[in-house]
Design a protein around this motif. Structure first.
Motif, PDB file in Angstrom:
ATOM      1  N   UNK A 150      -4.859 -28.416  16.344  1.00  0.00           N
ATOM      2  CA  UNK A 150      -4.188 -28.388  15.108  1.00  0.00           C
ATOM      3  C   UNK A 150      -3.016 -27.315  15.391  1.00  0.00           C
ATOM      4  N   UNK A 151      -3.081 -26.437  16.083  1.00  0.00           N
ATOM      5  CA  UNK A 151      -2.196 -25.407  16.285  1.00  0.00           C
ATOM      6  C   UNK A 151      -0.791 -25.775  16.342  1.00  0.00           C
ATOM      7  N   UNK A 152      -0.346 -26.616  16.920  1.00  0.00           N
ATOM      8  CA  UNK A 152       1.146 -26.692  16.672  1.00  0.00           C
ATOM      9  C   UNK A 152       1.642 -26.905  15.231  1.00  0.00           C
ATOM     10  N   UNK A 153       0.706 -27.288  14.478  1.00  0.00           N
ATOM     11  CA  UNK A 153       1.090 -27.564  12.869  1.00  0.00           C
ATOM     12  C   UNK A 153       1.210 -26.070  12.273  1.00  0.00           C
ATOM     13  N   UNK A 154       0.533 -25.176  12.750  1.00  0.00           N
ATOM     14  CA  UNK A 154       0.626 -23.840  12.397  1.00  0.00           C
ATOM     15  C   UNK A 154       1.865 -23.139  12.418  1.00  0.00           C
ATOM     16  N   UNK A 155       2.313 -23.294  13.768  1.00  0.00           N
ATOM     17  CA  UNK A 155       3.702 -22.916  14.193  1.00  0.00           C
ATOM     18  C   UNK A 155       4.679 -23.600  13.450  1.00  0.00           C
ATOM     19  N   UNK A 156       4.695 -24.877  13.006  1.00  0.00           N
ATOM     20  CA  UNK A 156       5.678 -25.841  12.383  1.00  0.00           C
ATOM     21  C   UNK A 156       5.694 -25.143  11.176  1.00  0.00           C
ATOM     22  N   UNK A 157       4.601 -24.946  10.362  1.00  0.00           N
ATOM     23  CA  UNK A 157       4.429 -24.222   9.101  1.00  0.00           C
ATOM     24  C   UNK A 157       5.318 -22.930   8.970  1.00  0.00           C
ATOM     25  N   UNK A 158       5.002 -22.094   9.992  1.00  0.00           N
ATOM     26  CA  UNK A 158       5.551 -20.726  10.035  1.00  0.00           C
ATOM     27  C   UNK A 158       7.044 -21.012  10.429  1.00  0.00           C
ATOM     28  N   UNK A 159       7.530 -22.029  11.255  1.00  0.00           N
ATOM     29  CA  UNK A 159       8.857 -22.248  11.216  1.00  0.00           C
ATOM     30  C   UNK A 159       9.590 -22.676   9.963  1.00  0.00           C
TER      31      UNK A 159
END
Ligand SMILES: NC(=O)c1ccc[n+]([C@@H]2O[C@H](COP(=O)([O-])OP(=O)(O)OC[C@H]3O[C@@H](n4cnc5c(N)ncnc54)[C@H](O)[C@@H]3O)[C@@H](O)[C@H]2O)c1
Length: 272
Positions: free
Chosen positions: A174-183
């Motif tokens: 799921x991690x990429x979604x966390x970074x995309x949310x941060x972006x």
């Protein structure tokens, strides 16, 4: 020659196929993908020159590796009509589905050699991160094959227990979604601070890329890299204090706990 079948040609399958082809790891002629979506099939053929099928049985006919890339909720009904063929042919079965356990996959498919893989979508660019766990029946050659295939899309890490796959799901799956949310959040905040959308977006994405590359390439841990950006009495210090004051670390822990819990719930809900 290893023929690979993908059952389901959606987001995750597309990322893995794209990564395999980008890295020249597999000849597209050896990849067969089945998906009921005609648009999906046309896109895969156009983008990657792989074979596509509307029928799952046609995709697995000559496959030595079958990669299951349908939603967990679909898995049982997808495997039921394939079980006789899979039982007879005994390919290496690799499931990327969250929450469906090895014993359940073995029971539904009739396959003994099953690998659970938890990849992520950056596989598309060769920067994927995948956790792997194998059933006892997976031979050394099959394990090496799974490692080589998945490793071509980024890094492949074997975990020691199946339970760890739920933790991997919460972290890198799921991690990429966390970074995309941060972006998304940084772009929006940059715009509020007066930047144009284009400038805020370009600077945000390049900063994410730079931080990721730098942390990956560095011998130094992320906390020290953070300290090197944070001048005493400076600007970053104020931002970090704001994050810490809002208990960002606790929020991240709670988020990943919730994701791991959901993976376990899926296993309970769907695994019979
Ligand atoms: N998307 C991610 O970031 C990610 C990461 C790790 C693991 N996964 C896992 O990958 C799996 C697929 O997720 P996704 O995000 O690619 O979903 P998705 O909806 O994009 O893809 C699923 C595909 O399955 C197809 N499909 C539906 N019914 C089918 C059938 N009967 N036979 C064959 N194909 C059928 C759909 O048309 C769709 O293209 C899930 O089990 C998920 O847990 C996804």
């Amino acid at each position: 020659m290893t023929q690979i079948a993908f059952i389901g040609g959606g987001n995750m399958a597309t990322s893995i196929i794209g990564g395999l082809i980008r890295e020249d790891a597999v000849n597209p002629d050896l990849i067969h993908v089945s998906d009921p979506g005609e648009e999906q099939r046309q896109r895969l053929e156009a983008d990657f020159k792989v074979h596509t099928h509307a029928e799952n049985l046609d995709a697995i006919a000559n496959a030595t590796v079958v990669i299951l890339a349908v939603k967990p909720q679909m898995m049982k009904e997808v495997l039921a009509p394939l079980a006789a063929t899979l039982t007879a042919r005994q390919p290496l079965l690799i499931s990327v589905a969250a929450g469906i356990s090895l014993p359940t996959l073995q029971a539904w498919s009739g396959c003994k050699a099953v690998v659970r893989a938890m990849p992520n979508t950056p596989a598309l660019t060769g920067t994927g991160a995948t956790g792997l766990f194998a059933s006892d029946e997976v031979s050394l050659d099959q394990r090496n094959l799974a490692d080589t295939l998945i490793g071509a899309t980024g890094i492949a890490v074997w975990v020691k227990t199946e339970a760890e796959i739920d933790a991997v799901t919460a972290l890198s799956g799921s991690g990429p979604a966390y970074y995309f949310l941060m972006m998304e959040s940084m772009i929006a905040a940059g715009i509020k601070l007066g930047l144009s959308e284009d400038t805020a977006r370009r600077l945000t994405l390049q900063t994410a890329l730079g931080a990721g590359k730098m942390a990956s390439a560095s011998e130094v841990a992320p906390d020290e890299l953070r300290r090197r950006v944070t001048s005493p009495g400076g600007t970053t210090e104020q931002a970090i204090a704001t994050f810490e004051g809002a208990h960002l670390r606790d929020i991240v822990q709670a988020a990943m706990d919730a994701a791991a819990r959901r993976a376990a719930e899926l296993s309970d809900e769907l695994g019979n």
